[in-house]
Design a protein around this motif. Sequence first.
Motif, mmCIF file in Angstrom:
data_model
loop_
_atom_site.group_PDB
_atom_site.id
_atom_site.type_symbol
_atom_site.label_atom_id
_atom_site.label_comp_id
_atom_site.label_asym_id
_atom_site.label_seq_id
_atom_site.Cartn_x
_atom_site.Cartn_y
_atom_site.Cartn_z
ATOM 1 N N GLN A 11 40.212 44.628 47.821
ATOM 2 C CA GLN A 11 41.190 44.672 46.744
ATOM 3 C C GLN A 11 41.054 45.978 45.963
ATOM 4 O O GLN A 11 42.055 46.608 45.605
ATOM 5 C CB GLN A 11 41.030 43.471 45.814
ATOM 6 N N GLU A 12 39.828 46.400 45.729
ATOM 7 C CA GLU A 12 39.596 47.669 45.032
ATOM 8 C C GLU A 12 40.131 48.845 45.851
ATOM 9 O O GLU A 12 40.721 49.773 45.293
ATOM 10 C CB GLU A 12 38.107 47.855 44.738
ATOM 11 N N ASN A 27 49.081 50.180 54.182
ATOM 12 C CA ASN A 27 47.932 49.288 54.337
ATOM 13 C C ASN A 27 47.265 49.566 55.691
ATOM 14 O O ASN A 27 47.885 49.394 56.740
ATOM 15 C CB ASN A 27 48.400 47.837 54.261
ATOM 16 N N ALA A 51 43.969 41.016 51.385
ATOM 17 C CA ALA A 51 43.119 41.426 50.275
ATOM 18 C C ALA A 51 43.494 42.830 49.816
ATOM 19 O O ALA A 51 43.630 43.089 48.613
ATOM 20 C CB ALA A 51 41.641 41.363 50.667
ATOM 21 N N TRP A 52 43.673 43.758 50.757
ATOM 22 C CA TRP A 52 44.069 45.128 50.420
ATOM 23 C C TRP A 52 45.421 45.117 49.722
ATOM 24 O O TRP A 52 45.612 45.773 48.704
ATOM 25 C CB TRP A 52 44.130 45.965 51.695
ATOM 26 N N PHE A 54 46.868 42.727 48.073
ATOM 27 C CA PHE A 54 46.774 42.127 46.737
ATOM 28 C C PHE A 54 46.291 43.153 45.720
ATOM 29 O O PHE A 54 46.848 43.271 44.631
ATOM 30 C CB PHE A 54 45.839 40.912 46.755
ATOM 31 N N GLY A 55 45.265 43.903 46.074
ATOM 32 C CA GLY A 55 44.764 44.950 45.178
ATOM 33 C C GLY A 55 45.828 45.993 44.905
ATOM 34 O O GLY A 55 46.018 46.432 43.768
#
Length: 72
Positions: A11-12, A27, A51-52, A54-55
């Motif tokens: 996410q970061e 992404n 996850a990527w 979402f961040g």
Amino acid sequence: MMSFEAIIELQERGAEARARGAGGEENPFSRIAAMPGASDQAIHWQQKKEAWQFGWAIENAYRTAYFDEWAA
């Protein structure tokens, strides 16, 4: 299943990519998640992709709200 720490790290990475100006279509896990393979691997890469993303989306929402406020 990915660990909580791994999810946060991805996410970061997504948020940092957005901060640098990357688009959501950049992404790095999108192509890998779309590749055919074992179902366990497909789920693993799909989780990384999400996850990527979402961040990236959180950072995008923040920047949109912040810059819209300054533009008003």
